[in-house]
Motif scaffolding. Structure first.
Motif, PDB file in Angstrom:
ATOM      1  N   SER A 279      10.538 -27.617  82.067  1.00 60.73           N
ATOM      2  CA  SER A 279       9.636 -27.687  80.932  1.00 60.73           C
ATOM      3  C   SER A 279      10.398 -28.008  79.650  1.00 60.73           C
ATOM      4  O   SER A 279       9.963 -28.841  78.828  1.00 60.73           O
ATOM      5  N   ALA A 280      11.552 -27.363  79.459  1.00 55.64           N
ATOM      6  CA  ALA A 280      12.359 -27.619  78.274  1.00 55.64           C
ATOM      7  C   ALA A 280      12.893 -29.047  78.264  1.00 55.64           C
ATOM      8  O   ALA A 280      12.918 -29.713  77.225  1.00 55.64           O
ATOM      9  N   ALA A 281      13.281 -29.530  79.447  1.00 54.15           N
ATOM     10  CA  ALA A 281      13.766 -30.918  79.549  1.00 54.15           C
ATOM     11  C   ALA A 281      12.668 -31.903  79.168  1.00 54.15           C
ATOM     12  O   ALA A 281      12.912 -32.893  78.456  1.00 54.15           O
ATOM     13  N   LYS A 282      11.465 -31.632  79.632  1.00 52.48           N
ATOM     14  CA  LYS A 282      10.328 -32.510  79.314  1.00 52.48           C
ATOM     15  C   LYS A 282      10.033 -32.500  77.826  1.00 52.48           C
ATOM     16  O   LYS A 282       9.733 -33.548  77.232  1.00 52.48           O
ATOM     17  N   GLU A 283      10.141 -31.315  77.214  1.00 52.95           N
ATOM     18  CA  GLU A 283       9.889 -31.219  75.782  1.00 52.95           C
ATOM     19  C   GLU A 283      10.879 -32.067  74.994  1.00 52.95           C
ATOM     20  O   GLU A 283      10.507 -32.763  74.043  1.00 52.95           O
ATOM     21  N   PHE A 284      12.153 -32.042  75.368  1.00 53.50           N
ATOM     22  CA  PHE A 284      13.146 -32.850  74.667  1.00 53.50           C
ATOM     23  C   PHE A 284      12.926 -34.342  74.925  1.00 53.50           C
ATOM     24  O   PHE A 284      13.119 -35.176  74.041  1.00 53.50           O
ATOM     25  N   ALA A 285      12.495 -34.683  76.141  1.00 55.56           N
ATOM     26  CA  ALA A 285      12.307 -36.104  76.498  1.00 55.56           C
ATOM     27  C   ALA A 285      11.117 -36.733  75.815  1.00 55.56           C
ATOM     28  O   ALA A 285      11.074 -37.955  75.624  1.00 55.56           O
ATOM     29  N   THR A 286      10.123 -35.919  75.451  1.00 52.97           N
ATOM     30  CA  THR A 286       8.886 -36.478  74.917  1.00 52.97           C
ATOM     31  C   THR A 286       8.672 -36.247  73.425  1.00 52.97           C
ATOM     32  O   THR A 286       7.664 -36.642  72.877  1.00 52.97           O
TER      33      THR A 286
ATOM     34  N   ALA B 230      17.518 -19.279  74.753  1.00 54.94           N
ATOM     35  CA  ALA B 230      17.973 -19.980  73.545  1.00 54.94           C
ATOM     36  C   ALA B 230      18.858 -21.169  73.887  1.00 54.94           C
ATOM     37  O   ALA B 230      18.861 -22.184  73.187  1.00 54.94           O
ATOM     38  N   GLY B 231      19.623 -21.051  74.989  1.00 51.80           N
ATOM     39  CA  GLY B 231      20.501 -22.135  75.400  1.00 51.80           C
ATOM     40  C   GLY B 231      19.757 -23.372  75.865  1.00 51.80           C
ATOM     41  O   GLY B 231      20.333 -24.468  75.918  1.00 51.80           O
ATOM     42  N   LEU B 232      18.486 -23.211  76.230  1.00 48.47           N
ATOM     43  CA  LEU B 232      17.674 -24.349  76.648  1.00 48.47           C
ATOM     44  C   LEU B 232      17.066 -25.081  75.452  1.00 48.47           C
ATOM     45  O   LEU B 232      16.599 -26.217  75.596  1.00 48.47           O
ATOM     46  N   LEU B 233      17.065 -24.420  74.302  1.00 48.24           N
ATOM     47  CA  LEU B 233      16.352 -24.956  73.142  1.00 48.24           C
ATOM     48  C   LEU B 233      17.280 -25.487  72.053  1.00 48.24           C
ATOM     49  O   LEU B 233      16.833 -26.231  71.179  1.00 48.24           O
ATOM     50  N   LEU B 234      18.551 -25.106  72.086  1.00 49.88           N
ATOM     51  CA  LEU B 234      19.504 -25.575  71.082  1.00 49.88           C
ATOM     52  C   LEU B 234      19.802 -27.055  71.326  1.00 49.88           C
ATOM     53  O   LEU B 234      20.341 -27.416  72.376  1.00 49.88           O
ATOM     54  N   PRO B 235      19.497 -27.947  70.398  1.00 55.02           N
ATOM     55  CA  PRO B 235      19.621 -29.391  70.641  1.00 55.02           C
ATOM     56  C   PRO B 235      21.053 -29.910  70.503  1.00 55.02           C
ATOM     57  O   PRO B 235      21.391 -30.654  69.581  1.00 55.02           O
ATOM     58  N   VAL B 236      21.908 -29.524  71.421  1.00 58.80           N
ATOM     59  CA  VAL B 236      23.293 -29.999  71.418  1.00 58.80           C
ATOM     60  C   VAL B 236      23.312 -31.499  71.703  1.00 58.80           C
ATOM     61  O   VAL B 236      22.852 -31.949  72.743  1.00 58.80           O
ATOM     62  N   GLY B 237      23.830 -32.282  70.752  1.00 59.28           N
ATOM     63  CA  GLY B 237      23.924 -33.723  70.951  1.00 59.28           C
ATOM     64  C   GLY B 237      22.634 -34.486  70.728  1.00 59.28           C
ATOM     65  O   GLY B 237      22.610 -35.710  70.892  1.00 59.28           O
ATOM     66  N   GLY B 238      21.557 -33.799  70.426  1.00 60.79           N
ATOM     67  CA  GLY B 238      20.287 -34.477  70.198  1.00 60.79           C
ATOM     68  C   GLY B 238      19.355 -34.416  71.396  1.00 60.79           C
ATOM     69  O   GLY B 238      19.696 -33.896  72.470  1.00 60.79           O
ATOM     70  N   ARG B 239      18.166 -34.953  71.234  1.00 60.50           N
ATOM     71  CA  ARG B 239      17.111 -34.824  72.248  1.00 60.50           C
ATOM     72  C   ARG B 239      17.488 -35.496  73.569  1.00 60.50           C
ATOM     73  O   ARG B 239      17.265 -34.926  74.642  1.00 60.50           O
ATOM     74  N   THR B 240      18.014 -36.705  73.505  1.00 56.92           N
ATOM     75  CA  THR B 240      18.324 -37.436  74.740  1.00 56.92           C
ATOM     76  C   THR B 240      19.390 -36.717  75.551  1.00 56.92           C
ATOM     77  O   THR B 240      19.271 -36.577  76.779  1.00 56.92           O
ATOM     78  N   VAL B 241      20.435 -36.264  74.859  1.00 55.54           N
ATOM     79  CA  VAL B 241      21.517 -35.539  75.540  1.00 55.54           C
ATOM     80  C   VAL B 241      20.989 -34.255  76.169  1.00 55.54           C
ATOM     81  O   VAL B 241      21.318 -33.919  77.312  1.00 55.54           O
ATOM     82  N   MET B 242      20.133 -33.531  75.447  1.00 57.67           N
ATOM     83  CA  MET B 242      19.601 -32.278  75.974  1.00 57.67           C
ATOM     84  C   MET B 242      18.666 -32.508  77.152  1.00 57.67           C
ATOM     85  O   MET B 242      18.689 -31.755  78.134  1.00 57.67           O
TER      86      MET B 242
ATOM     87  N   GLU C 166      18.831 -34.921  79.290  1.00 53.25           N
ATOM     88  CA  GLU C 166      19.699 -35.243  80.432  1.00 53.25           C
ATOM     89  C   GLU C 166      20.391 -33.994  80.959  1.00 53.25           C
ATOM     90  O   GLU C 166      20.479 -33.775  82.172  1.00 53.25           O
ATOM     91  N   GLN C 167      20.901 -33.154  80.020  1.00 48.72           N
ATOM     92  CA  GLN C 167      21.618 -31.949  80.432  1.00 48.72           C
ATOM     93  C   GLN C 167      20.709 -30.979  81.190  1.00 48.72           C
ATOM     94  O   GLN C 167      21.098 -30.440  82.231  1.00 48.72           O
ATOM     95  N   LEU C 168      19.528 -30.762  80.707  1.00 52.32           N
ATOM     96  CA  LEU C 168      18.631 -29.816  81.369  1.00 52.32           C
ATOM     97  C   LEU C 168      18.147 -30.351  82.713  1.00 52.32           C
ATOM     98  O   LEU C 168      17.993 -29.582  83.668  1.00 52.32           O
ATOM     99  N   SER C 169      17.937 -31.643  82.810  1.00 51.38           N
ATOM    100  CA  SER C 169      17.566 -32.242  84.101  1.00 51.38           C
ATOM    101  C   SER C 169      18.714 -32.086  85.094  1.00 51.38           C
ATOM    102  O   SER C 169      18.500 -31.776  86.270  1.00 51.38           O
ATOM    103  N   HIS C 170      19.935 -32.268  84.614  1.00 48.26           N
ATOM    104  CA  HIS C 170      21.116 -32.090  85.465  1.00 48.26           C
ATOM    105  C   HIS C 170      21.237 -30.637  85.910  1.00 48.26           C
ATOM    106  O   HIS C 170      21.551 -30.356  87.077  1.00 48.26           O
ATOM    107  N   LEU C 171      20.984 -29.714  85.002  1.00 52.01           N
ATOM    108  CA  LEU C 171      21.057 -28.290  85.328  1.00 52.01           C
ATOM    109  C   LEU C 171      20.080 -27.940  86.442  1.00 52.01           C
ATOM    110  O   LEU C 171      20.422 -27.239  87.410  1.00 52.01           O
ATOM    111  N   ALA C 172      18.865 -28.445  86.323  1.00 51.37           N
ATOM    112  CA  ALA C 172      17.856 -28.182  87.348  1.00 51.37           C
ATOM    113  C   ALA C 172      18.235 -28.832  88.672  1.00 51.37           C
ATOM    114  O   ALA C 172      18.090 -28.234  89.750  1.00 51.37           O
ATOM    115  N   GLU C 173      18.751 -30.053  88.597  1.00 55.01           N
ATOM    116  CA  GLU C 173      19.124 -30.780  89.821  1.00 55.01           C
ATOM    117  C   GLU C 173      20.245 -30.071  90.577  1.00 55.01           C
ATOM    118  O   GLU C 173      20.236 -29.989  91.808  1.00 55.01           O
ATOM    119  N   GLN C 174      21.226 -29.538  89.826  1.00 58.88           N
ATOM    120  CA  GLN C 174      22.335 -28.821  90.463  1.00 58.88           C
ATOM    121  C   GLN C 174      21.827 -27.579  91.189  1.00 58.88           C
ATOM    122  O   GLN C 174      22.259 -27.275  92.300  1.00 58.88           O
TER     123      GLN C 174
END
Length: 277
Positions: free
Chosen positions: A269-276, A166-178, A180-188
């Protein structure tokens, strides 16, 4: 308990508090254990205060002043030592994270603070304080980013994070922010060998951690502690039986989660969904 160690009492308010407590205790002819028994706490707890490794609390400082005949001396020093950039209820946990050898985190709806981006942290802070001034919001964001530098330390703890899907799908700050956040999470998780991330999928159903976010901190020289948090308060849990219950719940959530590799795929996958979208 921590052996007495020489501190520079003028290094910071906490060190001064510890030095003064030790001076007063020794003047009273009491050991750490003896003082702890009279104050209804452990000698280890007294030792941690004296070593400057725990932030003093007003209630215990009041009791110590009474026992040691020091007026309100320790209470005044306690108020000074409690000054912190983070919320008062989180200050002890923030300090303990710096000393931990490993940190296990479970979050049900949000990305843990140590892995947040500035934009994500800003959106969260604004949601919690909708009428606050910009300076207040930005101060909280800066503090959270400073805390994340813990992961850059040569002695950084192992950080093992379990995030509910659920934490991957809640749009905190909107699509762009999410995105970026999920990409950062994966990168870390990919770039830091001491950071492990797992996703607990919806398919896992009910689980012991369902009702709480928790952080389990373990140390090389002290018992484990747990920090739990709600919207505007938090609690540090030190009672051994409760800590063990939380540890068991965390282990069960980790066992039910996707593997680290599959979790990275789900995050990407969740990051891509928010980005597109």
């Amino acid at each position: 308990m921590p052996p007495p160690k020489d501190l520079d009492p003028y290094a910071d308010p906490r060190a001064f508090y510890g030095a003064e407590l030790r001076r007063l205790r020794e003047a009273a002819g009491l050991s750490q254990n003896e003082l702890g028994e009279r104050a209804f706490c452990s000698g280890t707890y007294i030792g941690l205060f004296e070593a400057g490794e725990r932030r003093p609390q007003l209630e215990i400082s009041r009791a110590l002043d009474e026992l040691l005949g020091s007026g309100e001396h320790l209470q005044r020093l306690c108020r000074l030592a409690q000054t912190s950039k983070v919320a008062g209820y989180f200050a002890d946990a923030a300090e303990l994270q710096r000393r931990a050898s490993s940190i296990g985190s479970f979050t049900s709806m949000l990305v843990p603070g140590l892995l947040q981006t500035a934009a994500y942290a800003r959106a969260l802070t604004r949601s919690a304080h909708p009428f606050a001034a910009t300076d207040f919001i930005e101060g909280h964001v800066r503090t959270r980013m400073e805390r994340a530098s813990l992961l850059d330390s040569p002695t950084a703890p192992v950080l093992w994070v379990v995030i509910h899907e659920a934490g991957l799908l809640l749009p905190v700050g909107g699509r762009t922010v999410m995105a970026e956040q999920l990409s950062h999470l994966a990168e870390q998780a990919e770039s830091r060998p001491r950071v492990v991330t797992q996703v607990l999928p919806f398919s896992a159903g009910a689980h012991p951690c369902l009702h709480a976010s928790m952080t389990l901190m373990q140390f090389t020289d002290a018992p484990a502690v747990v920090y739990t948090e709600a919207a505007y308060n938090g609690q540090l849990v030190e009672e051994p039986l409760l800590v063990e219950n939380y540890r068991s719940a965390y282990d069960l959530a980790r066992a039910a989660a996707l593997s680290p590799e599959a979790s990275l795929d789900r995050i990407a996958s969740a990051a891509k969904e928010f980005a597109t979208r």
